[in-house]
Design an enzyme around this catalytic site. Structure first.
Site, short mmCIF file in Angstrom:
data_model
loop_
_atom_site.label_atom_id
_atom_site.label_comp_id
_atom_site.label_asym_id
_atom_site.label_seq_id
_atom_site.Cartn_x
_atom_site.Cartn_y
_atom_site.Cartn_z
N ASN A 109 0.80 -1.24 0.00
CA ASN A 109 0.00 0.00 0.00
C ASN A 109 0.82 1.28 0.00
OD1 ASN A 109 -2.54 -0.90 -0.27
ND2 ASN A 109 -2.99 -1.04 1.93
N LYS A 164 6.48 -18.93 -33.26
CA LYS A 164 5.72 -17.81 -33.86
C LYS A 164 4.98 -18.32 -35.07
CE LYS A 164 7.43 -14.69 -31.04
NZ LYS A 164 6.65 -13.88 -30.12
N LYS A 166 2.54 -16.27 -32.48
CA LYS A 166 2.29 -16.73 -31.12
C LYS A 166 0.93 -17.41 -31.00
CE LYS A 166 0.74 -12.41 -28.89
NZ LYS A 166 1.16 -11.40 -27.93
N LYS A 189 10.36 -23.30 -27.45
CA LYS A 189 9.61 -22.85 -26.28
C LYS A 189 8.24 -22.37 -26.75
CE LYS A 189 10.85 -19.60 -22.56
NZ LYS A 189 9.75 -18.68 -22.49
N ASP A 191 5.25 -19.95 -26.97
CA ASP A 191 5.09 -18.53 -26.68
C ASP A 191 4.11 -18.45 -25.51
OD1 ASP A 191 5.35 -15.82 -26.75
OD2 ASP A 191 4.92 -15.62 -28.89
N HIS A 285 8.96 -16.43 -17.59
CA HIS A 285 8.72 -15.37 -18.57
C HIS A 285 8.21 -14.15 -17.82
CE1 HIS A 285 7.56 -13.31 -22.20
NE2 HIS A 285 8.20 -14.22 -22.91
N ARG A 286 8.22 -12.99 -18.47
CA ARG A 286 7.85 -11.79 -17.71
C ARG A 286 6.96 -10.84 -18.51
NH1 ARG A 286 13.41 -8.16 -17.85
NH2 ARG A 286 13.55 -8.16 -20.09
N HIS A 319 13.97 -14.65 -18.14
CA HIS A 319 14.08 -13.63 -19.19
C HIS A 319 14.74 -12.39 -18.60
CE1 HIS A 319 11.73 -15.06 -22.74
NE2 HIS A 319 11.52 -16.03 -21.86
N SER A 366 15.76 -12.86 -25.30
CA SER A 366 14.66 -12.90 -26.25
C SER A 366 14.18 -11.49 -26.54
CB SER A 366 13.54 -13.70 -25.58
OG SER A 366 12.38 -13.66 -26.33
C1 CAP Z 1 10.00 -12.51 -28.47
C2 CAP Z 1 8.80 -12.65 -27.57
C3 CAP Z 1 9.24 -12.60 -26.10
C4 CAP Z 1 9.73 -11.24 -25.58
C5 CAP Z 1 10.29 -11.36 -24.22
C6 CAP Z 1 7.74 -11.56 -27.84
O1 CAP Z 1 9.64 -12.51 -29.81
O2 CAP Z 1 8.21 -13.90 -27.77
O3 CAP Z 1 8.16 -12.93 -25.33
O4 CAP Z 1 10.64 -10.68 -26.39
O5 CAP Z 1 10.95 -10.20 -23.87
O6 CAP Z 1 6.59 -11.91 -27.99
O7 CAP Z 1 8.08 -10.37 -27.86
P1 CAP Z 1 10.70 -11.99 -30.88
P2 CAP Z 1 11.92 -10.20 -22.61
O8 CAP Z 1 11.94 -12.82 -30.74
O9 CAP Z 1 10.04 -12.22 -32.20
O10 CAP Z 1 10.98 -10.56 -30.62
O11 CAP Z 1 12.83 -11.39 -22.75
O12 CAP Z 1 12.61 -8.90 -22.66
O13 CAP Z 1 11.04 -10.35 -21.40
#
Ligand code: CAP
Length: 460
Positions: A109, A164, A166, A189, A191, A285-286, A319, A366
């Site tokens: 908070n 891709k 995605k 991996k 997406d 992932h983030r 990531h 990535s």
């Molecule tokens: C990469 C990606 C990844 C992000 C992650 C996307 O695709 O699948 O999730 O780049 O970013 O959707 O953007 P591309 P970070 O390789 O085609 O760019 O690692 O900075 O969290």
């Protein structure tokens, strides 16, 4: 109540506090009309007591648990707080520290206090007993290197790709794209939004993916890896997806790793996966993290903090961004983020953290990386011991996913040999074809490439 007398104690020493407090470094700016030191004290009061009003029933014991601001610099906005360890919540089930309690205290908070214009957490330090109350990663990149038959201490880049597009491919299309990539690369991996869509039911997709992996291993004679997305909106659903993946890959269990959308699914998701999978490689992932971690945002917490939390919670791969060499926000100064997760004693922006032997996490790189961008990224990082998860950079190669995978492997080799990319391209056709694949990048990184590559081919 005079907050400054009680909650601002600038004479306390950081080394003394560090043994039995969580330390946290923020950059804070008070709202207009509020004095910096008063606001720092109010921030500390609110962080521990959750109120700034006097409480008649408080006793000496509760007062001893005050959160104290022990550093406050009006010129820079830096404030450091010390949180007594006793404030934190531990799980009934396994005695482990609770990440929700941690986040509630450090970025709860207090983020919405009206006397504060902006406050962002940039670093924290955990003393040994508290750090050891987190799971940490169950396993490390060494397990993947071993599976791939590489040096377990320094096995180099794991050439990986995020599937891709995605969304939109049916199970056969996803499995075929993965197969093609595996012919030249190591790891595929999901997406992060790939789950149980109507056009790609999870059970059927996983079955086909496992079959594609077996075929790619048979064809190449090399081990391959799949990272299955188990992100969901409930632990039960995550468990079901985990079970399905384990069953689908029962003939290749060492090829299966998992990934969790650790920011969007909430802080409970990663610890849940880590408990459910005590031996597996889990990636964090983030997606969405920039909403709070962006350098342009002055609230929330930084990417450094998020990454440090993910190692604590048990992500074997995290990531960490492309440090400005890809297409997402970031710059070369983000390098310590990737270093910190792979070291036993690591420097952060404000604290040095001893990880006391906790397993290390590997960087997952990535976001816009392709064979042309990779050499400069590697030059900035200084090594290639990480997992590459290119998406467009793999599947966007004009000659398809296998050529995309090979171009990325060759880009690592180009950097390792410190070769000139244009000269290297003459001997490496897939790398050479990444120039027309990513023309806009080629024009910026290697102006004149068209003439140079045309000359090379006419000399052959
Ligand atoms: C990469 C990606 C990844 C992000 C992650 C996307 O695709 O699948 O999730 O780049 O970013 O959707 O953007 P591309 P970070 O390789 O085609 O760019 O690692 O900075 O969290």
């Amino acid at each position: 109540m005079d907050h400054k007398d009680r909650f601002l104690r600038l004479s306390l020493s950081e080394p003394d506090l560090a043994a039995d407090h969580v330390l946290a470094a923020y950059i804070l700016s008070p709202a207009e009309g509020h004095d910096f030191l008063n606001t720092a004290a109010a921030f500390a009061a609110e962080s521990g007591r959750g109120t700034q009003v006097p409480l008649a029933h408080e006793d000496d014991f509760s007062r001893a648990l005050d959160v104290i601001a022990y550093q406050a610099e009006p010129a820079t906005g830096l404030i450091k707080l010390a949180f007594p360890l006793a404030l934190f919540d531990f799980n009934l089930s396994d005695g482990k520290a609770s990440i929700t309690s941690f986040l509630n205290l450090l970025v709860g908070n207090t983020q919405g206090m009206s006397e504060i214009d902006a406050v962002k957490l940039h670093d924290f330090h955990l003393p040994a007993p508290f750090l050891k109350a987190f799971h940490g990663p169950a396993t490390t990149i060494a397990r993947l290197w071993q599976h791939l038959g590489r040096d377990p201490l320094s096995g180099g880049m794991i050439t990986g790709a995020i599937l891709k597009p995605k969304l939109g491919l049916r199970p056969e299309g996803l499995a075929d794209a993965a197969y093609q990539f595996w012919l030249g690369g190591d790891l595929v991996k999901n997406d992060q939004p790939q789950g149980n869509q109507s056009f790609a039911p999870l059970k059927s997709t996983l079955r086909r993916m496992a079959d594609a992996l077996t075929r790619a291993q048979d064809k190449t004679g090399e081990a391959k890896i799949f990272s299955a997305n188990i992100t969901a909106d409930s632990p039960t659903e995550m468990d079901m997806r985990t079970e399905l993946a384990i069953r689908a890959f029962k003939h290749n269990p060492d090829s299966l790793t998992f990934h969790v959308d650790a920011y969007l699914a909430g802080p409970m998701a990663l610890p849940h996966a880590r408990r459910r999978l005590p031996k597996h490689f889990i990636s964090a992932h983030r997606a969405g993290h920039a909403a709070i971690t962006s350098a342009r945002s002055n609230r929330g917490y930084s990417a450094f903090v998020l990454t440090k939390i993910n190692r604590l919670l048990g992500a074997s791969g995290i990531h960490t961004g492309t440090m400005g060499f890809g297409r997402m926000e970031g710059d070369e100064a983000d390098r310590p983020i990737a270093c910190m997760i792979a070291q036993n004693v690591a420097s952060g922006p404000y604290f040095e953290q001893d990880w006391h032997g906790m397993n290390r996490s590997a960087a997952i790189v990535s976001g816009g990386i392709n064979a042309l961008r990779l050499p400069s990224f590697l030059q900035n990082l200084g090594h290639s011991n990480f997992i590459l998860a290119a998406g467009g950079g793999a599947f966007g190669h004009v000659d398809g996913p296998q050529a995309g995978a090979l171009s990325l492997r060759q880009a690592e080799a180009c950097w390792l040999e410190r070769a000139d990319p244009i000269e290297f391209a003459a001997e490496h056709p897939e790398f050479a074809r990444s120039f027309p694949s990513f023309e806009a990048d080629a024009d910026i990184i290697h102006p004149g490439w068209r003439r140079a590559l045309a000359q090379d081919s006419s000399n052959q």
